[in-house]
Design an enzyme around this catalytic site. Structure first.
Site, PDB file in Angstrom:
ATOM      1  N   LYS A  71      -6.594  -4.888  -3.075  1.00  0.00           N
ATOM      2  CA  LYS A  71      -7.508  -5.609  -1.812  1.00  0.00           C
ATOM      3  C   LYS A  71      -8.477  -4.475  -1.246  1.00  0.00           C
ATOM      4  O   LYS A  71      -8.244  -3.170  -0.861  1.00  0.00           O
ATOM      5  CB  LYS A  71      -6.250  -5.967  -0.886  1.00  0.00           C
TER       6      LYS A  71
ATOM      7  N   VAL B 251       3.443   0.382   3.976  1.00  0.00           N
ATOM      8  CA  VAL B 251       2.640   1.121   5.343  1.00  0.00           C
ATOM      9  C   VAL B 251       1.305   0.641   5.449  1.00  0.00           C
ATOM     10  O   VAL B 251       0.673  -0.037   4.426  1.00  0.00           O
ATOM     11  CB  VAL B 251       2.547   2.598   4.781  1.00  0.00           C
ATOM     12  N   THR B 252       0.585   0.929   6.587  1.00  0.00           N
ATOM     13  CA  THR B 252       1.265   1.414   7.621  1.00  0.00           C
ATOM     14  C   THR B 252       1.708  -0.006   8.484  1.00  0.00           C
ATOM     15  O   THR B 252       1.059  -1.129   8.541  1.00  0.00           O
ATOM     16  CB  THR B 252       0.411   1.921   8.808  1.00  0.00           C
TER      17      THR B 252
ATOM     18  N   GLU C 259      -4.564  -0.794  -1.441  1.00  0.00           N
ATOM     19  CA  GLU C 259      -5.955  -0.983  -0.895  1.00  0.00           C
ATOM     20  C   GLU C 259      -7.014   0.118  -1.384  1.00  0.00           C
ATOM     21  O   GLU C 259      -6.532   1.199  -1.685  1.00  0.00           O
ATOM     22  CB  GLU C 259      -5.822  -0.363   0.881  1.00  0.00           C
TER      23      GLU C 259
ATOM     24  N   ASP D  45       0.871  -1.365  -0.109  1.00  0.00           N
ATOM     25  CA  ASP D  45       0.125  -0.054   0.050  1.00  0.00           C
ATOM     26  C   ASP D  45       0.592   1.303  -0.039  1.00  0.00           C
ATOM     27  O   ASP D  45       0.380   2.238   0.690  1.00  0.00           O
ATOM     28  CB  ASP D  45      -0.906   0.063   1.196  1.00  0.00           C
TER      29      ASP D  45
ATOM     30  N   GLN E 138       8.869 -13.941  21.389  1.00  0.00           N
ATOM     31  CA  GLN E 138       8.396 -15.365  21.662  1.00  0.00           C
ATOM     32  C   GLN E 138       9.063 -16.188  20.614  1.00  0.00           C
ATOM     33  O   GLN E 138       8.479 -17.104  20.124  1.00  0.00           O
ATOM     34  CB  GLN E 138       6.987 -15.399  21.617  1.00  0.00           C
TER      35      GLN E 138
ATOM     36  N   CYS F  16      -1.713  -2.317   7.845  1.00  0.00           N
ATOM     37  CA  CYS F  16      -2.015  -3.323   6.916  1.00  0.00           C
ATOM     38  C   CYS F  16      -0.756  -4.237   6.693  1.00  0.00           C
ATOM     39  O   CYS F  16      -0.696  -5.311   6.259  1.00  0.00           O
ATOM     40  CB  CYS F  16      -2.182  -2.535   5.376  1.00  0.00           C
TER      41      CYS F  16
ATOM     42  N   LYS G  21      -7.493  -4.724   5.101  1.00  0.00           N
ATOM     43  CA  LYS G  21      -6.244  -4.624   5.605  1.00  0.00           C
ATOM     44  C   LYS G  21      -5.489  -5.413   5.151  1.00  0.00           C
ATOM     45  O   LYS G  21      -4.211  -5.257   4.829  1.00  0.00           O
ATOM     46  CB  LYS G  21      -6.226  -4.234   7.051  1.00  0.00           C
TER      47      LYS G  21
HETATM   48  N1  TIU Z   1      -2.352   0.249   4.200  1.00  0.00           N
HETATM   49  C1  TIU Z   1      -2.802   0.559   5.520  1.00  0.00           C
HETATM   50  O1  TIU Z   1      -2.222   0.268   6.469  1.00  0.00           O
HETATM   51  N2  TIU Z   1      -4.295   1.184   5.805  1.00  0.00           N
HETATM   52  C2  TIU Z   1      -4.765   1.717   6.681  1.00  0.00           C
HETATM   53  O2  TIU Z   1      -5.636   2.290   6.862  1.00  0.00           O
HETATM   54  N3  TIU Z   1      -3.417   2.271   7.526  1.00  0.00           N
HETATM   55  C3  TIU Z   1      -3.585   3.343   8.656  1.00  0.00           C
HETATM   56  O3  TIU Z   1      -2.901   3.275   9.397  1.00  0.00           O
HETATM   57  N4  TIU Z   1      -4.945   3.945   8.688  1.00  0.00           N
END
Ligand code: TIU
Length: 224
Positions: free
Chosen positions: A130, A158-159, A73, A25, A203, A163, A133
């Site tokens: 997609k 990210v993030t 996304e 993303d 772990q 995701c 997430k």
């Molecule tokens: N790609 C992804 O992480 N989608 C999000 O909405 N991330 C946020 O941190 N909001």
């Protein structure tokens, strides 16, 4: 077999043909003002710092002939794949599907939904749109990996805690050996990134490994 220095211990890759780079993303919607990330109240400028390192890793992986997977996304224009619960989140002035400065927010094909130009996919690379997430939910990703015999995944993008982590957990449950590239992933909340790195490798590597782009490039550089 190649061994990449990593935490909590070395990450072993049997062959380059079994390894893929997954870029999650890296879209204008998350990295530029006026997109979904900003709509949620985030300072989007924070995510840009990983771009040069990720560009370098992408270029290296391309030279090595690795499978490259980009995820995106976004939702269908009619929002048929967007749960109403998601549209209600945040309570900002704009929500998913509304018109923003980069087109409709988080909608497939809109200017804001594109991958940033520095990391744009090239011919032969896999692009996975997609709705959620996680990149395994309602996508062809698992079938594509199985067809190519890929067992090991390097995660970037990210993030980190949304995701990237969701996808890495989905992959781990499906039997993939997952490594998160520490300097090629970012969050709007640096403390969440740090916590994610730690919980993944805790772990004994409960979800997987973490390492740096440089460690990966050094370890793989001699391989064909
Ligand atoms: N790609 C992804 O992480 N989608 C999000 O909405 N991330 C946020 O941190 N909001």
């Amino acid at each position: 077999m190649v061994r990449i220095p990593a935490l909590p211990y070395e990450y072993e890759v049997p062959s380059l043909s079994q390894l893929a780079l997954v870029i999650i993303d890296m879209q204008r919607d998350f990295l530029e003002p006026g997109g979904f990330g900003e709509m949620l109240g985030n300072d989007v400028t924070q995510l840009g710092s990983i771009v040069p390192t990720l560009e370098e890793l992408l270029d290296f992986c391309r030279q090595k002939g690795l499978t490259i997977i980009h995820t995106l996304e976004g939702h269908q224009p009619d929002l048929s794949d967007c749960p109403p619960s998601e549209r209600k989140r945040g309570k900002g002035s704009l929500t998913i599907g509304d018109e923003g400065p980069m087109g409709r927010i988080l909608i497939r094909g809109e200017p804001g939904n594109a991958i940033i130009p520095e990391l744009a996919p090239i011919a032969g690379e896999i692009v996975i749109p997609k709705p959620g997430k996680g990149a395994f939910y309602a996508t062809e990703l698992q079938a594509i990996l199985q067809k190519r015999g890929i067992t090991h995944l390097l995660f970037t993008g990210v993030t980190t805690e949304v995701c990237v982590q969701t996808t890495m957990r989905e992959a781990n449950d499906r039997g993939y050996e997952c490594l998160l590239v520490e300097d090629c992933t970012a969050s709007y909340f640096p403390e969440f990134k740090q916590a994610t790195l730690e919980m993944i490798r805790a772990q004994g590597g409960i979800i997987g490994w973490t390492s740096s782009a440089q460690n990966i490039q050094k370890a793989l550089s001699g391989l064909q």
